[in-house]
Each structure stands twice: as structure tokens, then as C-alpha cells.
Design an enzyme around this catalytic site. Structure first.
Site, PDB file in Angstrom:
ATOM      1  N   THR A  19      -8.168  18.233  37.231  1.00 40.32           N
ATOM      2  CA  THR A  19      -8.965  17.124  36.692  1.00 40.32           C
ATOM      3  C   THR A  19      -8.093  15.871  36.671  1.00 40.32           C
ATOM      4  O   THR A  19      -6.869  15.962  36.617  1.00 40.32           O
ATOM      5  CB  THR A  19      -9.443  17.411  35.258  1.00 40.32           C
ATOM      6  OG1 THR A  19      -8.287  17.619  34.461  1.00 40.32           O
ATOM      7  CG2 THR A  19     -10.334  18.622  35.204  1.00 40.32           C
ATOM      8  N   GLU A  48     -14.761  20.737  36.185  1.00 47.12           N
ATOM      9  CA  GLU A  48     -14.873  22.057  35.550  1.00 47.12           C
ATOM     10  C   GLU A  48     -16.192  22.752  35.900  1.00 47.12           C
ATOM     11  O   GLU A  48     -16.371  23.934  35.625  1.00 47.12           O
ATOM     12  CB  GLU A  48     -14.788  21.922  34.021  1.00 47.12           C
ATOM     13  CG  GLU A  48     -13.396  21.623  33.487  1.00 47.12           C
ATOM     14  CD  GLU A  48     -13.078  20.143  33.418  1.00 47.12           C
ATOM     15  OE1 GLU A  48     -13.726  19.353  34.146  1.00 47.12           O
ATOM     16  OE2 GLU A  48     -12.189  19.770  32.639  1.00 47.12           O
ATOM     17  N   LYS A  87     -18.255   3.581  17.526  1.00 43.29           N
ATOM     18  CA  LYS A  87     -18.768   3.991  16.215  1.00 43.29           C
ATOM     19  C   LYS A  87     -18.814   2.767  15.320  1.00 43.29           C
ATOM     20  O   LYS A  87     -17.800   2.289  14.848  1.00 43.29           O
ATOM     21  CB  LYS A  87     -17.900   5.093  15.633  1.00 43.29           C
ATOM     22  CG  LYS A  87     -17.921   6.316  16.533  1.00 43.29           C
ATOM     23  CD  LYS A  87     -17.218   7.515  15.953  1.00 43.29           C
ATOM     24  CE  LYS A  87     -17.328   8.685  16.907  1.00 43.29           C
ATOM     25  NZ  LYS A  87     -16.208   8.821  17.839  1.00 43.29           N
ATOM     26  N   TRP A 114     -23.800   5.213  16.350  1.00 42.68           N
ATOM     27  CA  TRP A 114     -23.150   5.207  17.659  1.00 42.68           C
ATOM     28  C   TRP A 114     -23.787   4.184  18.594  1.00 42.68           C
ATOM     29  O   TRP A 114     -25.014   4.087  18.677  1.00 42.68           O
ATOM     30  CB  TRP A 114     -23.250   6.588  18.307  1.00 42.68           C
ATOM     31  CG  TRP A 114     -22.340   7.602  17.687  1.00 42.68           C
ATOM     32  CD1 TRP A 114     -21.490   7.407  16.630  1.00 42.68           C
ATOM     33  CD2 TRP A 114     -22.194   8.969  18.075  1.00 42.68           C
ATOM     34  NE1 TRP A 114     -20.812   8.569  16.344  1.00 42.68           N
ATOM     35  CE2 TRP A 114     -21.222   9.543  17.201  1.00 42.68           C
ATOM     36  CE3 TRP A 114     -22.763   9.763  19.060  1.00 42.68           C
ATOM     37  CZ2 TRP A 114     -20.832  10.877  17.308  1.00 42.68           C
ATOM     38  CZ3 TRP A 114     -22.367  11.092  19.169  1.00 42.68           C
ATOM     39  CH2 TRP A 114     -21.411  11.639  18.298  1.00 42.68           C
TER      40      TRP A 114
HETATM   41  P1  ADP Z   1     -15.233  14.199  38.796  1.00 44.56           P
HETATM   42  O1  ADP Z   1     -14.049  14.868  39.407  1.00 44.56           O
HETATM   43  O2  ADP Z   1     -16.552  14.578  39.342  1.00 44.56           O
HETATM   44  O3  ADP Z   1     -15.080  12.697  38.599  1.00 44.56           O
HETATM   45  P2  ADP Z   1     -14.267  14.586  36.332  1.00 44.56           P
HETATM   46  O4  ADP Z   1     -14.098  15.947  35.803  1.00 44.56           O
HETATM   47  O5  ADP Z   1     -13.091  13.772  36.692  1.00 44.56           O
HETATM   48  O6  ADP Z   1     -15.255  14.803  37.462  1.00 44.56           O
HETATM   49  O7  ADP Z   1     -15.137  13.707  35.386  1.00 44.56           O
HETATM   50  C1  ADP Z   1     -16.354  14.167  34.908  1.00 44.56           C
HETATM   51  C2  ADP Z   1     -16.912  13.147  33.979  1.00 44.56           C
HETATM   52  O8  ADP Z   1     -17.379  12.006  34.703  1.00 44.56           O
HETATM   53  C3  ADP Z   1     -18.110  13.613  33.240  1.00 44.56           C
HETATM   54  O9  ADP Z   1     -17.776  14.435  32.146  1.00 44.56           O
HETATM   55  C4  ADP Z   1     -18.743  12.293  32.818  1.00 44.56           C
HETATM   56  O10 ADP Z   1     -18.117  11.735  31.693  1.00 44.56           O
HETATM   57  C5  ADP Z   1     -18.448  11.407  34.010  1.00 44.56           C
HETATM   58  N1  ADP Z   1     -19.623  11.343  34.893  1.00 44.56           N
HETATM   59  C6  ADP Z   1     -19.868  12.022  36.002  1.00 44.56           C
HETATM   60  N2  ADP Z   1     -21.059  11.683  36.537  1.00 44.56           N
HETATM   61  C7  ADP Z   1     -21.593  10.759  35.715  1.00 44.56           C
HETATM   62  C8  ADP Z   1     -22.814  10.017  35.698  1.00 44.56           C
HETATM   63  N3  ADP Z   1     -23.720  10.129  36.657  1.00 44.56           N
HETATM   64  N4  ADP Z   1     -23.021   9.170  34.664  1.00 44.56           N
HETATM   65  C9  ADP Z   1     -22.121   9.025  33.690  1.00 44.56           C
HETATM   66  N5  ADP Z   1     -20.953   9.683  33.659  1.00 44.56           N
HETATM   67  C10 ADP Z   1     -20.685  10.543  34.644  1.00 44.56           C
END
Ligand code: ADP
Length: 540
Positions: A185, A330, A438, A443
Site C-alpha cells: 500500500t 487490500e 470534525k 462531521w
Molecule cells: P489504490 O492502490 O487503489 O490507490 P489504496 O489502497 O492506495 O488503493 O487507497 C485506497 C483508498 O483510496 C480508499 O480507501 C479510498 O480512501 C480512496 N479511494 C479509492 N477510490 C476512491 C473513490 N472513487 N472515491 C474516493 N476515494 C477513493
């Protein structure tokens, strides 16, 4: 009593076997790193993947060894993926956009043994080579004509390396739960964490990705995979496309609007997928050059919130179906897609476009719910927001070499996102739990303010962070990059937002900057912004 069906392990190389046998002639197209467009077929990709596997075996690679790739989306990268996994080794995709320290940490943590590297990334790896001593050999994804002089140990050109073996290799056979691939990640907080996919989870996730309301690929489709293979499995496409026998188009290093447009046109692309920043680049190119998109049917956009104006532009001006998707490393990574469904067909166009702003519904094999701070289930009423929890066969249950419990007692994974889910199943991300503002015990969604601000004429990009406030705890600060030539000011932005968001959500301040930092996967780096503006004082 057990069923009497065959024990047929779900192994990733079975996808390529199926593809070569049933769609062997199907063209696969790459914008090569060396420059020209390269054309191959699913049959050739399989033959060359078998050579990769055989050559790796000659190198002494064994079940469970980690083999790294630092590469763009290309045919050679696809061959290495299937070749590595077909020996029982683990394909570890490295994101070249990460900071050098993070890459070094990841390679050492994974104990990568061999690395496949694209020409573009040789300087990155050369600068790191002394710090990543587990890597004993580098295979440069090129031919001898383009092989540069390099200080990397035991470096060899890919074409020479696979040219030294034939394709007489039998894929290894092992339990379907064997690890197949590793992806860390982005690590916006703490060290990056390794997500270890299995053959089974990859095959199931590929099938899931081909459900009609997700990518829904068929043998007639042409998919341009702009989302990189190093960004969570190219969102399942590396598996889903050959499963379907689709034509797979790989952009190599060409991610700018012009290069993307050229491939969309020349290859008659029907489906494509990428993060919102890529689509901003394409929209700009289309507008500046007065171009249309006659072949494109569907864009899947995700990885970060898609600004509503982008959905409207593609749908209304270019006639392309926009599908907003959400997911995370994940989750392999697909979590939801926002395709309209039967019950929404009677809505008027405006209501449908509004619905498309939501991140969408979970496909079969993803379960999803929201809970409060104490873990109690919250209603699917589209209003209540809570912690978004998921489970399924392609969701992680632990991180690689990290002795840490990451699931609740009943097996749910906390995504760290805050969301609502409506009665029809459409989920909408309010924020990352760290980013939600917050204010006075309530929120505020930073994403929603950003989405609205992005629609304001003269605004190129918008980010919202919460800053400490003497009375309310936190209040929103809106950070904006202006369009070139625009002189939009605070009053103009506030007037535009007035009435579009709740009064108490209105930003306390608007600041204009030249740059907004992004993570390696295209998300706004809120932590970095909070650092940058830590001394900025909001009044009362
Ligand atoms: P990736 O490798 O797909 O970027 P990450 O694990 O780095 O995935 O990040 C995932 C996070 O990205 C999600 O938990 C969310 O916060 C954000 N995310 C992914 N897609 C969207 C979306 N369409 N709108 C808002 N946030 C998103």
C-alpha cells in the site's frame, strides 16, 4: 456430505492457458518504451510467459521466492507476471512513483531476489542498488539493441534472457491458496504494508471484475488499461482481459492526454480505466484540439473521488458511460462500481448523474457495511455515515510479515473510509477517517466540498483540509489551483459554493497555490497539506 465435483485449483496461469487456446489470435497492443507500437497475440504472450518461467527456473527461483517488477503496462510486463506466478514464485509489483526510501524499504522487506525493470526506471534502481542488496540480478525489459550500459549487477536484456530458452515448460502445480502476487500500500501513514494475493483470490477477483456491472469485458471489447499494473493489479484487468479474450491495449509510459487519445482512436478502444487526474489530462486535450470519442463506450474512474463535472462532461459532451469505482490495495482492489441499475432507469437524467457521483454498489464477492465507533451496524439509509467495513475472498486478512490483527472478530476489514450506503446499495465515500473534518461535534466531508469547488469556473484543482479552530475544534480550509489565465478569487469561489453545500460547511478560508501534492497513486496528499498549512490560523 461433500459434493462430488473436481478439485480444480484456481491458478492464475490457467487464465492464460484458456486465453491462448480460445482466443490465441486476439491482438494485444503496446506502446513500447522504445517508442513504436508493438503488436502481439494472446498465444504469443503465453509462449513467452512459459519462457520466462523456464528461464526463472534456470536462475534457481523456487516456490515462494519474491520476484520484483518495476514496469509500465506492456506486453513484456504481462509475460513476466504470468511467468513468475506459473513457477510458484511471487510477483512483486513496485510502484516507481514512491519515494526512494519507501522503495528501498519495500524491496528489503519483501526480500526480492530478481528484478525486472523498464528502461525508464533504471536510474531509480541504479541510485538504490547498494541499499537493496537482496536483488542478485536485474532483467531489463528491452532487447540487446536498446540495452544501455548500467551498473546494475548481472543486468541482462529481457529478449536475450528469454531467447536463451525454449517454451518447453510445464506450469507448476500447487494449492490455489499459494501466494501469487505482492503489492504494498502507498503508506501515507507509517511504513508501506504488503498485501499478499493468492492464486485463488486473483482468479476470483478477475472473474468478479468481469461481472457485467463492473468491467463486463467480452471477446469483442478493446480495453485500454491506463491504470498501472503496479497500482493494485491494474484493477483486475491483467486477469479479466485475457479471461474474456478482449484486446488489451497497454499505454507503456504514455499517460498524457495526447498519447491516450491516440491509442483510443487508433485501436478503437471500447473500455478504459484510470484515476481522475488522467481524465483531466484527456479532457484538456480533447477540448484544446476539438476532438471527440467515437469508439469509447465506458470509462471506469476510481482510486480517488471523481469530480462531478468530469462525470457530466464525459457523459453529456462525449457520450461515454462513466462508472465511478472505489477500492483499495487490500481488496485486490475492486470494492464498488456505480453502474446504474434497473431501479434507477426511471429516474430523470439529472438524478441519474447525481447518483453516478456515488462510488457505487458492491459486486458479488464483496460484502460491505457501515458501523459506528463502537462497531454497531448502521442503517443503509443514504444519510447516516460510518466506518466502511468489507469482507470477501479477495480481501486481505493480514499483511505480509506483520504480526498484527487487522480483522474484527467476525472477519470484517476496516477500510479507514467513512461512507453512507443508500437503500439501493449505492455507497458514497464521505472521507478517509483521518481527513474528515470534525466541526462542533459534527462531521464535514472534505471530498464533497472539493467536488463542488472543482465545478467552479476558473478552478483547476481543489483540496480541503481541516485546521484547528479555537471555537469549533476544526474548520475547513479550501486550497485551490487556478486555471491558467483565471483570476478567480476567494469571493468568487465562496459565491459559487453558496447554496451548493450546507452553510456550516462553507470553508473559513480559501487560499490559492501553484501546486497540490499527490501520492504515488494519484490521491491528494492531505497529510502533506496539513503540514504545509500547520501555522495557518483560522479566526473565530
Ligand atoms: P489504490 O492502490 O487503489 O490507490 P489504496 O489502497 O492506495 O488503493 O487507497 C485506497 C483508498 O483510496 C480508499 O480507501 C479510498 O480512501 C480512496 N479511494 C479509492 N477510490 C476512491 C473513490 N472513487 N472515491 C474516493 N476515494 C477513493
Amino acid at each position: 456430505m461433500l459434493g462430488l465435483m473436481q478439485d480444480y485449483p484456481l491458478l492464475t496461469h490457467t487464465i492464460l492457458d484458456h486465453a491462448a487456446l480460445n482466443h490465441g489470435e486476439r491482438e494485444q497492443v503496446t506502446r513500447s518504451i522504445e517508442g513504436p507500437i508493438r503488436r502481439t497475440t494472446l498465444a504469443d504472450i503465453r509462449t513467452r510467459a512459459l519462457k520466462v518461467a523456464k528461464a526463472l527456473e534456470h536462475e534457481g527461483v523456487r516456490l515462494g521466492d519474491r520476484i520484483a517488477t518495476m514496469a509500465w503496462n506492456t506486453d513484456r510486463h504481462v509475460e513476466t507476471w504470468f511467468g513468475i506466478m506459473g513457477t510458484g514464485a511471487i510477483c512483486h509489483t513496485l510502484n516507481p512513483r514512491l519515494f526512494a526510501d519507501q522503495i528501498a524499504y519495500i524491496v528489503n522487506h519483501a526480500e526480492d531476489d530478481i528484478m525486472f525493470v523498464d528502461l525508464t526506471f533504471i536510474p531509480i534502481v541504479e541510485a538504490l542498488q547498494d541499499r537493496i542488496a537482496t536483488v542478485r540480478k536485474y532483467i531489463v525489459l528491452t532487447d540487446s539493441d536498446h540495452m544501455p550500459a548500467t551498473s546494475l549487477p548481472n543486468a541482462v536484456a529481457y529478449e536475450d534472457w528469454i531467447g536463451a530458452v525454449d517454451d518447453d515448460f510445464e506450469w507448476k502445480s500447487f494449492d490455489e491458496n499459494t501466494a501469487a502476487a505482492l503489492c504494498y500500500t502507498s503508506g501515507t501513514t507509517g511504513n508501506p504494508k504488503g498485501v499478499l494475493y493468492s492464486h485463488r483470490s486473483n482468479v476470483l477477483h478477475g472473474l468478479m471484475g468481469n461481472q457485467p456491472d463492473v468491467f463486463g469485458l467480452t471477446s469483442e471489447d478493446v480495453i485500454l488499461a491506463i491504470v498501472p499494473m503496479f497500482h493494485a493489479n491494474a484493477w483486475a484487468l491483467t486477469y479479466a482481459a485475457p479471461m474474456a479474450g478482449a484486446k488489451f491495449v497497454m499505454p507503456g509510459a504514455g499517460m498524457d492526454g495526447k498519447s491516450i487519445y491516440e491509442l483510443l482512436e487508433s485501436e478503437k478502444v471500447s473500455h478504459t480505466a484510470a484515476v481522475p487526474t488522467v481524465w483531466l489530462g484527456l479532457l484538456q486535450y480533447l477540448e484544446e484540439n476539438d476532438k471527440g470519442l467515437p469508439y469509447l463506450k465506458k470509462i471506469v474512474v476510481g482510486g480517488a473521488a471523481c469530480p462531478p463535472m468530469m462525470i457530466r462532461k464525459f457523459e453529456l459532451d462525449y457520450g461515454v458511460e462513466m462508472i465511478h469505482a472505489w477500492g483499495m490495495t487490500e481488496m485486490s482492489p475492486i470494492g464498488t462500481t456505480g453502474k446504474l441499475k434497473h431501479a434507477t432507469m426511471s429516474l430523470d437524467r439529472e438524478a441519474q448523474l447525481k447518483l453516478k457521483e456515488k462510488q457505487g454498489r458492491s459486486p458479488y464477492l464483496v460484502e460491505m457495511k457501515i458501523v459506528d465507533d463502537e462497531g454497531n451496524d448502521l442503517p443503509r439509509d443514504g444519510e447516516t455515515f460510518g466506518h466502511l467495513m468489507v469482507r470477501g475472498p479477495a480481501v486481505a486478512k493480514a499483511y505480509f510479515k506483520l504480526d498484527q490483527e487487522i480483522l474484527t472478530k467476525d472477519g470484517w476489514f476496516d477500510t479507514s473510509d467513512i461512507a453512507t450506503i443508500d437503500p439501493m446499495g449505492y455507497m458514497q465515500i464521505t472521507d478517509r477517517d483521518k481527513d474528515v473534518i470534525k466541526s462542533g461535534g459534527e462531521w464535514i466531508s472534505s471530498i464533497e466540498i472539493e467536488n463542488e469547488a472543482m465545478g467552479c469556473p476558473g478552478v483547476a484543482e481543489a483540496a480541503v483540509i481541516g485546521l484547528p479552530h479555537p471555537k469549533w475544534g476544526e474548520r475547513p480550509l479550501l486550497i485551490i489551483i487556478r486555471d491558467a489565465g483565471s483570476d478567480i478569487d476567494k469571493d468568487g469561489v465562496m459565491a459559487y459554493l453558496d447554496g451548493k453545500i450546507a452553510k456550516w460547511w462553507m470553508p473559513d478560508e480559501v487560499v490559492f497555490v501553484d501546486e497540490i501534492p499527490h501520492t504515488a497513486t494519484g490521491k491528494i496528499q492531505k497529510m502533506e497539506l496539513r503540514k504545509q498549512f500547520k501555522d495557518f490560523k483560522l479566526g473565530d
